[in-house]
Motif scaffolding. Sequence first.
Motif, PDB file in Angstrom:
ATOM      1  N   ASN A  89       0.882  -1.166   0.000  1.00  0.00           N
ATOM      2  CA  ASN A  89       0.000   0.000   0.000  1.00  0.00           C
ATOM      3  C   ASN A  89       0.918   1.214   0.000  1.00  0.00           C
ATOM      4  N   ILE A  90       0.866   2.006  -1.058  1.00  0.00           N
ATOM      5  CA  ILE A  90       1.795   3.125  -1.231  1.00  0.00           C
ATOM      6  C   ILE A  90       1.010   4.428  -1.330  1.00  0.00           C
ATOM      7  N   ARG A  91       1.432   5.411  -0.573  1.00  0.00           N
ATOM      8  CA  ARG A  91       0.813   6.740  -0.635  1.00  0.00           C
ATOM      9  C   ARG A  91       1.894   7.779  -0.863  1.00  0.00           C
ATOM     10  N   MET A  92       1.567   8.775  -1.675  1.00  0.00           N
ATOM     11  CA  MET A  92       2.532   9.822  -1.987  1.00  0.00           C
ATOM     12  C   MET A  92       1.894  11.200  -1.850  1.00  0.00           C
ATOM     13  N   LYS A  93       2.669  12.138  -1.342  1.00  0.00           N
ATOM     14  CA  LYS A  93       2.302  13.547  -1.342  1.00  0.00           C
ATOM     15  C   LYS A  93       3.390  14.269  -2.110  1.00  0.00           C
ATOM     16  N   LYS A  94       2.993  14.959  -3.156  1.00  0.00           N
ATOM     17  CA  LYS A  94       3.955  15.500  -4.109  1.00  0.00           C
ATOM     18  C   LYS A  94       5.071  16.287  -3.431  1.00  0.00           C
ATOM     19  N   ASP A  95       6.298  15.904  -3.733  1.00  0.00           N
ATOM     20  CA  ASP A  95       7.521  16.572  -3.295  1.00  0.00           C
ATOM     21  C   ASP A  95       7.734  16.530  -1.786  1.00  0.00           C
ATOM     22  N   GLY A 152      -1.998 -11.231   5.800  1.00  0.00           N
ATOM     23  CA  GLY A 152      -2.696  -9.976   6.057  1.00  0.00           C
ATOM     24  C   GLY A 152      -2.119  -9.177   7.204  1.00  0.00           C
ATOM     25  N   ILE A 153      -0.974  -9.600   7.715  1.00  0.00           N
ATOM     26  CA  ILE A 153      -0.336  -8.913   8.841  1.00  0.00           C
ATOM     27  C   ILE A 153       0.700  -7.931   8.301  1.00  0.00           C
ATOM     28  N   GLU A 154       0.661  -6.702   8.800  1.00  0.00           N
ATOM     29  CA  GLU A 154       1.630  -5.706   8.355  1.00  0.00           C
ATOM     30  C   GLU A 154       3.025  -6.083   8.847  1.00  0.00           C
ATOM     31  N   VAL A 155       3.922  -6.248   7.913  1.00  0.00           N
ATOM     32  CA  VAL A 155       5.294  -6.638   8.216  1.00  0.00           C
ATOM     33  C   VAL A 155       6.153  -5.414   8.532  1.00  0.00           C
ATOM     34  N   ALA A 156       5.981  -4.362   7.734  1.00  0.00           N
ATOM     35  CA  ALA A 156       6.821  -3.184   7.902  1.00  0.00           C
ATOM     36  C   ALA A 156       6.097  -1.952   7.391  1.00  0.00           C
ATOM     37  N   ARG A 157       6.550  -0.806   7.888  1.00  0.00           N
ATOM     38  CA  ARG A 157       6.041   0.480   7.423  1.00  0.00           C
ATOM     39  C   ARG A 157       7.230   1.376   7.130  1.00  0.00           C
ATOM     40  N   VAL A 158       7.129   2.137   6.044  1.00  0.00           N
ATOM     41  CA  VAL A 158       8.246   2.938   5.566  1.00  0.00           C
ATOM     42  C   VAL A 158       7.777   4.367   5.327  1.00  0.00           C
ATOM     43  N   LEU A 159       8.616   5.338   5.648  1.00  0.00           N
ATOM     44  CA  LEU A 159       8.336   6.738   5.336  1.00  0.00           C
ATOM     45  C   LEU A 159       9.603   7.362   4.768  1.00  0.00           C
ATOM     46  N   ILE A 160       9.497   7.831   3.520  1.00  0.00           N
ATOM     47  CA  ILE A 160      10.618   8.480   2.841  1.00  0.00           C
ATOM     48  C   ILE A 160      10.265   9.942   2.613  1.00  0.00           C
ATOM     49  N   THR A 161      11.143  10.841   3.024  1.00  0.00           N
ATOM     50  CA  THR A 161      10.989  12.271   2.776  1.00  0.00           C
ATOM     51  C   THR A 161      12.254  12.774   2.084  1.00  0.00           C
ATOM     52  N   PRO A 162      12.281  14.030   1.631  1.00  0.00           N
ATOM     53  CA  PRO A 162      13.505  14.534   1.001  1.00  0.00           C
ATOM     54  C   PRO A 162      14.730  14.480   1.908  1.00  0.00           C
ATOM     55  N   ASP A 163      14.506  14.383   3.228  1.00  0.00           N
ATOM     56  CA  ASP A 163      15.621  14.414   4.180  1.00  0.00           C
ATOM     57  C   ASP A 163      15.897  13.090   4.866  1.00  0.00           C
ATOM     58  N   SER A 164      14.925  12.164   4.891  1.00  0.00           N
ATOM     59  CA  SER A 164      15.105  11.006   5.753  1.00  0.00           C
ATOM     60  C   SER A 164      14.459   9.745   5.201  1.00  0.00           C
ATOM     61  N   LEU A 165      14.889   8.617   5.746  1.00  0.00           N
ATOM     62  CA  LEU A 165      14.312   7.309   5.478  1.00  0.00           C
ATOM     63  C   LEU A 165      14.045   6.642   6.819  1.00  0.00           C
TER      64      LEU A 165
END
Length: 263
Positions: free
Chosen positions: A81-87, A99-112
């Motif tokens: 499930n991927i969500r994006m907010k421009k820039d 059906g179990i969430e294995v991991a969650r990721v958040l990528i921003t211009p500054d961090s992972l």
Amino acid sequence: MSRSMWNRLICMALVVGTLLGCKVKKAVVVAPPTDASKVIGSKKAENLALLKKNDLAFNTLALKGKASLDINGNTNNVSMNIRMKKDEMIWISVTAIAGIEVARVLITPDSLKVRNNFQNVYLKKPFSYVHTFTNKQVNFKLLQSIFLGNTIDDFMTEQSELEQKDGVWELKGQQQDLAYRVLFNTLMKVQENNLNDVRSGKALKVVYGDYQKVAEELFPSSMQISSMAGTKNIGLKLNFSKIERNLPLDFPFSVPGKYEVIN
């Protein structure tokens, strides 16, 4: 979850990271035959603009699909499930077959940030950590464009070579240590991205499947990402089942106090 599986999830985040209400499985848009793609502009700038205007415009984007991750021959299948907010951000939730969430990721211009929900551990790195797998010129906007099948702004300049070969456009060039080659299909959408670090030998290749129409714009129905960095060979196949554009979205990412921060 084993440590090796956790490492593979981190690799998935990096590769994906190095990447409209609609019905599921919209009909693909058939690309015209190669002889239907003709030079319209007489100057390079005009033709670059012609290709650029077909980019998908969005404020937010939500994608759902199935993914297959192969790391040196070891394969895992998950839902994404991927969500994006421009820039601003790319948010990813990885779910196992049960059906179990294995991991969650958040990528921003500054961090992972990567959260492992099975082992209660959490990875936080600057965005530059992505450069472990890719060229140092890869930034958030380039990653965003790869995810969308859009053109990459840094390449769409008159310093690049642009020509038609066998009826399709080819864009290529080199910026510092980054050599790039982009192929377009006869819909004038990106068909293939090739990025190569000429000094380190790191390589990233993205191939897009058939395009589908989403609210009168085109988005790839699938993509295959291949990354090579030293002895690590990573392949990710994504098949999208749902695409939603410009809807209100949230990007929840919190880390419980019991989670251990790891390097």
